[in-house]
Design a protein around this motif. Structure first.
Motif, PDB file in Angstrom:
ATOM      1  N   CYS A  24       0.820  -1.218   0.000  1.00 49.01           N
ATOM      2  CA  CYS A  24       0.000   0.000   0.000  1.00 49.01           C
ATOM      3  C   CYS A  24       0.850   1.263   0.000  1.00 49.01           C
ATOM      4  CB  CYS A  24      -0.966  -0.006   1.193  1.00 49.01           C
ATOM      5  SG  CYS A  24      -0.211   0.467   2.774  1.00 49.01           S
ATOM      6  N   MET A  25       2.083   1.167   0.520  1.00 45.80           N
ATOM      7  CA  MET A  25       3.031   2.281   0.591  1.00 45.80           C
ATOM      8  C   MET A  25       2.619   3.363   1.604  1.00 45.80           C
ATOM      9  SD  MET A  25       5.621   1.634  -1.280  1.00 45.80           S
ATOM     10  CE  MET A  25       6.133   0.486  -2.544  1.00 45.80           C
ATOM     11  N   LYS A  26       1.528   3.133   2.318  1.00 48.05           N
ATOM     12  CA  LYS A  26       1.037   4.178   3.237  1.00 48.05           C
ATOM     13  C   LYS A  26       1.111   3.772   4.707  1.00 48.05           C
ATOM     14  CE  LYS A  26      -2.274   6.142  -0.031  1.00 48.05           C
ATOM     15  NZ  LYS A  26      -3.102   5.237  -0.838  1.00 48.05           N
ATOM     16  N   CYS A  27       0.978   2.470   4.998  1.00 50.95           N
ATOM     17  CA  CYS A  27       0.919   2.030   6.400  1.00 50.95           C
ATOM     18  C   CYS A  27       2.287   2.175   7.070  1.00 50.95           C
ATOM     19  CB  CYS A  27       0.431   0.578   6.471  1.00 50.95           C
ATOM     20  SG  CYS A  27       1.624  -0.634   5.877  1.00 50.95           S
ATOM     21  N   CYS A  30       4.983  -0.178   5.643  1.00 55.58           N
ATOM     22  CA  CYS A  30       5.503   0.283   4.342  1.00 55.58           C
ATOM     23  C   CYS A  30       6.414   1.490   4.523  1.00 55.58           C
ATOM     24  CB  CYS A  30       4.357   0.622   3.397  1.00 55.58           C
ATOM     25  SG  CYS A  30       3.551  -0.837   2.705  1.00 55.58           S
ATOM     26  N   CYS A  38       3.229  -5.527   5.130  1.00 53.74           N
ATOM     27  CA  CYS A  38       2.045  -4.702   4.842  1.00 53.74           C
ATOM     28  C   CYS A  38       0.784  -5.572   4.889  1.00 53.74           C
ATOM     29  CB  CYS A  38       2.197  -4.072   3.458  1.00 53.74           C
ATOM     30  SG  CYS A  38       0.755  -3.120   2.943  1.00 53.74           S
TER      31      CYS A  38
HETATM   32 ZN   LIG Z   1       1.430  -0.989   3.606  1.00 54.24          ZN
END
Ligand SMILES: [Zn+2]
Length: 283
Positions: A24-27, A30, A38
């Motif tokens: 997701c690159m957001k959590c 990540c 993730c």
């Molecule tokens: Zn993530």
């Protein structure tokens, strides 16, 4: 191959291997570079359509470019190689030590090769199949031990001057190899479980006590990603395949034409029939 608008790191004609995880690159995980952890990820080939097709669309950052000297079959082996290498990183691997690789499947073969590349004093592969053990030797294992033979543990300990292995990698996910990891570890060893277990496992108290008495460190390893995405696991695989130090052997896989994909999946329903992976090839 075609690339989308704004794509700069790959171009038509490049050979690429696709990293399947789409994090997701957001959590928090990540953001910390722990993409494998993730919980909001997608995955090319399970959660979204994969590459058993004429064409597959993948994000730019998932395309790992590799040298033209590397075959497409090797390209298909990037993922297992990166899983093995991630295990070495999880285990803070350093050379100069006795290293045990439990399980001589594809992941085990790559784990052994990475340990050699990183300067192991001696790498010993353990398996129940003579064929796999011979393959391990051919690919550079210093010793290969058949765990169906009586006295194999004593034989293994003798290879380490009786001290045990400073690094142990469990790659089979089997109860006997998991128990073996505890027994073969040296004092202060680093033990890493790469293999995924599929049945409940039990340890006797004395078996478990090995961890206390030897003060070894135990860690798990999951998938094969690090920062910057997809990680050095992938970059180093491309590098060492190109130098020839990392080897692919046809013995890693059982090949079948793409048109027989259905049959290939059926083969896995009979346990033990296919040892390792099936590579679907375009005719
Ligand atoms: Zn993530």
């Amino acid at each position: 191959m075609e690339v989308g608008e704004g794509v700069t790191s790959v171009k038509p004609g490049d050979r690429v291997s696709g990293a399947p995880l789409v994090p997701c690159m957001k959590c928090d995980d990540c953001q910390n570079g722990n993409f494998s952890l993730c919980r909001h990820y997608s995955f090319i080939g399970s959660r979204q359509q994969g590459s058993n097709a004429d064409y597959v669309v993948i994000p730019e950052q998932n395309a790992v470019v590799f040298d033209k000297s590397i075959s497409y079959e090797q390209g298909a082996m990037f993922e297992p190689s990166t899983v093995a290498l991630h295990g070495l990183f999880q285990n803070d691997y350093r050379g100069g030590e006795y290293t045990a690789v439990l399980g001589g499947g594809t992941i085990g073969m790559f784990t052994m090769q990475w340990a050699k590349i990183f300067g192991a004093k001696k790498v010993v592969v353990f398996d129940i199949s003579e064929e796999r053990l011979e393959l391990a030797k051919r690919l550079g294992a210093d010793e290969a031990i058949n765990t169906t033979e009586e006295g194999f543990k004593e034989k293994a300990m003798a290879l380490t001057e009786g001290k045990g292995f400073s690094y142990v990698f469990e790659t089979a996910g089997q109860v006997p190899t998991m128990q073996m990891a505890f027994e073969l570890a040296a004092n202060k060893a680093s033990v890493c479980f790469i293999g995924t277990p599929h049945v409940d496992l039990s340890f006797t108290s004395s078996m478990w006590e090995n961890m206390n008495r030897k003060e070894f460190k135990l860690t798990g390893s999951w998938m094969s990603y690090s920062s910057p995405f997809p990680g050095k696991e992938w970059k180093l695989t491309a590098h060492y395949f190109a130098t020839g130090q990392l080897k692919f052997d046809p013995g890693f896989v059982y090949k079948m034409p793409m048109s027989q994909a259905q049959e290939a999946f059926q083969l896995f329903k009979t346990p033990g029939l296919v040892k390792g992976k099936i590579l679907l090839v375009n005719e």
